[in-house]
Scaffold this motif. Structure first.
Motif, mmCIF file in Angstrom:
data_model
loop_
_atom_site.group_PDB
_atom_site.id
_atom_site.type_symbol
_atom_site.label_atom_id
_atom_site.label_comp_id
_atom_site.label_asym_id
_atom_site.label_seq_id
_atom_site.Cartn_x
_atom_site.Cartn_y
_atom_site.Cartn_z
ATOM 1 N N GLY A 1 0.845 -1.055 0.011
ATOM 2 C CA GLY A 1 -0.082 -0.095 0.137
ATOM 3 C C GLY A 1 1.047 1.165 -0.106
ATOM 4 N N GLY A 2 0.219 2.466 -0.180
ATOM 5 C CA GLY A 2 1.032 3.640 -0.193
ATOM 6 C C GLY A 2 -0.071 4.849 -0.229
ATOM 7 N N ALA A 3 0.912 6.100 -0.233
ATOM 8 C CA ALA A 3 0.041 7.240 -0.009
ATOM 9 C C ALA A 3 0.440 8.015 -1.048
ATOM 10 C CB ALA A 3 0.152 7.738 1.567
ATOM 11 N N ALA B 1 -1.139 14.839 -1.272
ATOM 12 C CA ALA B 1 -2.660 15.184 -1.607
ATOM 13 C C ALA B 1 -2.403 16.623 -2.519
ATOM 14 C CB ALA B 1 -3.004 15.647 -0.164
ATOM 15 N N LEU C 1 4.566 8.927 -4.485
ATOM 16 C CA LEU C 1 3.825 7.877 -3.860
ATOM 17 C C LEU C 1 4.964 7.486 -2.907
ATOM 18 C CD1 LEU C 1 0.982 6.476 -4.121
ATOM 19 C CD2 LEU C 1 2.353 4.706 -5.478
ATOM 20 N N SER D 1 -0.686 1.348 4.448
ATOM 21 C CA SER D 1 -1.261 2.851 3.817
ATOM 22 C C SER D 1 -1.322 3.863 4.751
ATOM 23 C CB SER D 1 -2.479 2.516 2.863
ATOM 24 O OG SER D 1 -3.273 1.829 3.387
ATOM 25 N N THR D 2 -1.940 3.560 5.820
ATOM 26 C CA THR D 2 -2.157 4.419 7.089
ATOM 27 C C THR D 2 -0.623 5.257 7.278
ATOM 28 O OG1 THR D 2 -3.763 3.043 7.863
ATOM 29 C CG2 THR D 2 -3.182 5.086 9.276
ATOM 30 N N ALA E 1 2.020 5.180 5.542
ATOM 31 C CA ALA E 1 2.698 5.885 4.325
ATOM 32 C C ALA E 1 1.980 7.167 4.697
ATOM 33 C CB ALA E 1 2.418 5.343 3.050
ATOM 34 N N ALA E 2 0.601 7.311 4.781
ATOM 35 C CA ALA E 2 -0.178 8.622 4.691
ATOM 36 C C ALA E 2 0.108 9.591 5.868
ATOM 37 C CB ALA E 2 -1.764 8.386 4.600
ATOM 38 N N THR E 3 0.336 8.885 7.016
ATOM 39 C CA THR E 3 0.940 9.746 8.226
ATOM 40 C C THR E 3 2.203 10.602 7.892
ATOM 41 O OG1 THR E 3 -0.338 8.000 9.520
ATOM 42 C CG2 THR E 3 1.113 9.549 10.682
ATOM 43 N N LEU F 1 3.479 10.879 5.217
ATOM 44 C CA LEU F 1 3.579 11.868 3.835
ATOM 45 C C LEU F 1 2.761 13.282 4.370
ATOM 46 C CD1 LEU F 1 4.068 12.604 0.911
ATOM 47 C CD2 LEU F 1 1.915 11.816 0.417
#
Ligand code: PMV
Length: 488
Positions: free
Chosen positions: A396-398, A401, A408, A423-424, A426-428, A430
């Motif tokens: 997964g990835g982020a 935005a 990515l 993915s959480t 990576a999102a955090t 990023l």
């Protein structure tokens, strides 16, 4: 190292229980590794022994890995290979797969008699019969292949172990399987163990002492993190084998590096790693990467693996470390002053293999800052970059935005503190990096690098290859063909 050698092979009986109808199937994942002190130059071309020892970090397979299934069946007509979902129809003839074939021949020659099947159908297959059986190999990378990201190391390590498993081959001496992996790819010698791994060059003519040995386990320094900045997913134009041959024939610098610089750095690096001395580890790593690429430049005709984006990252890291001024221009002080300042301020190190993509080593404490600096140096593309499709990223990835697509971020398997799933995390990461990036001073000249950074793998130091259960095989036990179209 090579604890797999003692494991029992997975044996799958085919549909019929006739004594001639059987499949042997084995699946392994293997990690990539990134050399901190690089191997460059072959002592013996055929045995694939090096002119210098080398040392690398094994990367976490939760983030980057090769998965390989080998199927051995009594009725296969020929050895076959599928890479990333595509059959390589020239597997038996192409120079590209010469080393794969050498590895296969080596393991096959060492096959041992073994039992297959269960219950009434259980019977012994003699070694001579096993040797006649052909294999189908199905292999998938979850990261760019042939772009200086050690895909060959992971691929050949997984292949060595899966082949050894189906042919019932075990270490005759500690590290023997690493000598088989070496036949496939030099750097694969270091992908059969986790942590910090040394490939000892050895001295014996037959190459038996040129082996991979774990220097420190992955548990020794868990604070270390790696950021792999993918600025190109294209395959390199000059293979490492060609680069090495050309270099050995023409570069005095290469010989000096192997005999003087590398032994000195290896000793210092082992000590720095033992003491968890990041500034020294980082400095040695950057010096060795620079020295390796200098030998490529000293080669005639020269070989260029780094590109303008790679050099942009070099400047970025030196700025982060306080060794260059904020404009990425000239050194801010005299070399001496810069060296002493750096000793305390070094928070990151770059290293480049035979390709333009950077491996940046840092610690968890500075990970967000390193990512923020990358975002500051590589503005998002106005339109989706063509390279945005590179890799599949196992976990997964982020994506950045906003309307403009940014890089990515993929990986973070070990960074549990950042969230429950990949993915959480990576999102955090990023979001934090973007917030920090907004506070950094603007970077002059960054427009040139718009959209160049398509993907960033965030990972950690990882463990040795893993044998997967039968249910995780990526090839059919009967046809030996890929089970599903493999994402890339
Ligand atoms: O293993 P090979 O033949 O692909 O050579 C790898 C060479 C470098 O990646 C540049 C350095 C190293 O030690 O991994």
């Amino acid at each position: 190292l090579c604890r797999f050698a003692a494991r029992t092979c997975l044996v799958t009986m085919g549909a019929s229980s006739s004594s001639h109808d059987y499949s042997l199937v084995s699946t392994f994942t293997a990690p990539t590794n990134i050399a901190l002190i690089k191997y460059w130059g072959k002592r013996d071309l055929e045995k694939n022994t090096p002119i210098n020892s080398s040392i690398s970090l094994t990367l976490n397979q939760g983030d980057l890995c090769t998965t390989t299934t080998v199927v051995l069946r009594h009725d296969f007509a020929a050895d076959k290979l599928w890479l990333n979902g595509k059959e390589k129809v020239d597997f038996l003839t192409s120079r590209q797969f010469k080393r794969h074939r050498a590895l296969l021949a080596l393991v096959r020659a060492r096959a041992t008699s073994r039992y297959v099947g269960q219950g009434e159908g259980r019977h012994l297959v003699p070694a001579e019969e096993l040797r006649k059986c052909r294999v189908h190999i199905v292999s998938v990378n979850n990261f760019p292949t042939g772009a200086g990201m050690a895909s060959s190391a992971a691929g050949l390590a997984a292949l060595t172990l899966a082949l050894a498993d189906v042919y019932g081959v075990h270490d005759a001496f500690p590290g023997e399987l690493t000598t088989f992996a070496r036949q496939g790819s030099g750097s694969a010698t270091r992908s059969l163990a986790g942590g910090l791994v040394e490939w000892k060059m050895g001295a014996a003519l037959d190459g038996h002492d040129s082996i991979g040995v774990q220097a420190f386990s992955e548990a020794h320094w868990p604070e270390l993190c790696l950021v792999v900045a993918v600025v190109s997913d294209k395959e390199k134009k000059v293979s490492s084998a060609e680069g090495m041959t050309r270099g050995l024939g023409t570069s005095d610098l290469l010989r000096h590096r192997a005999s003087v610089s590398v032994p000195r750095r290896l000793e210092a690096l082992r000590a720095a790693y033992a003491a968890k001395d990041f500034p020294t580890l980082a400095r040695l790593t950057m010096e060795d990467s620079n020295s390796f690429h200098a030998t490529c430049q000293d080669t005639y005709p020269p070989v260029a693996y780094m590109d303008d984006a790679s050099r942009w990252i070099v400047d970025m890291v030196h700025k982060l470390n306080g060794e260059l001024d904020g404009e990425g221009g000239s050194a801010s002080a005299s070399a001496k002053a810069s060296a002493s300042k750096a000793a305390s301020g070094i928070i990151a190190a770059y290293t480049f293999d035979a390709g333009p993509n950077a491996h940046i080593i840092t610690t968890r404490k500075h990970l967000k800052l390193v990512l923020a600096a990358l975002l500051a140096h590589f503005p998002a593309a106005k339109q989706a970059p063509a390279a945005a499709s590179v890799g599949g990223g196992g976990s997964g990835g982020a994506a950045a935005a906003g309307s403009a697509p940014g890089p990515l971020i993929v990986g973070c398997a070990a960074l549990e503190e950042l969230g429950e799933d990949a993915s959480t995390r990576a999102a955090t990461l990023l979001a934090g990096a973007q917030e920090l990036c907004a506070t950094l001073p603007p970077v002059q000249g960054r427009e040139r690098y718009e959209g160049r950074l398509a993907k960033v793998f965030v990972t950690s130091v990882g463990g040795s290859p893993i044998k997967l259960p039968a249910t995780a095989a990526i090839a059919s036990a009967t046809s030996g063909e890929p089970l599903a179209l493999v994402p890339m």
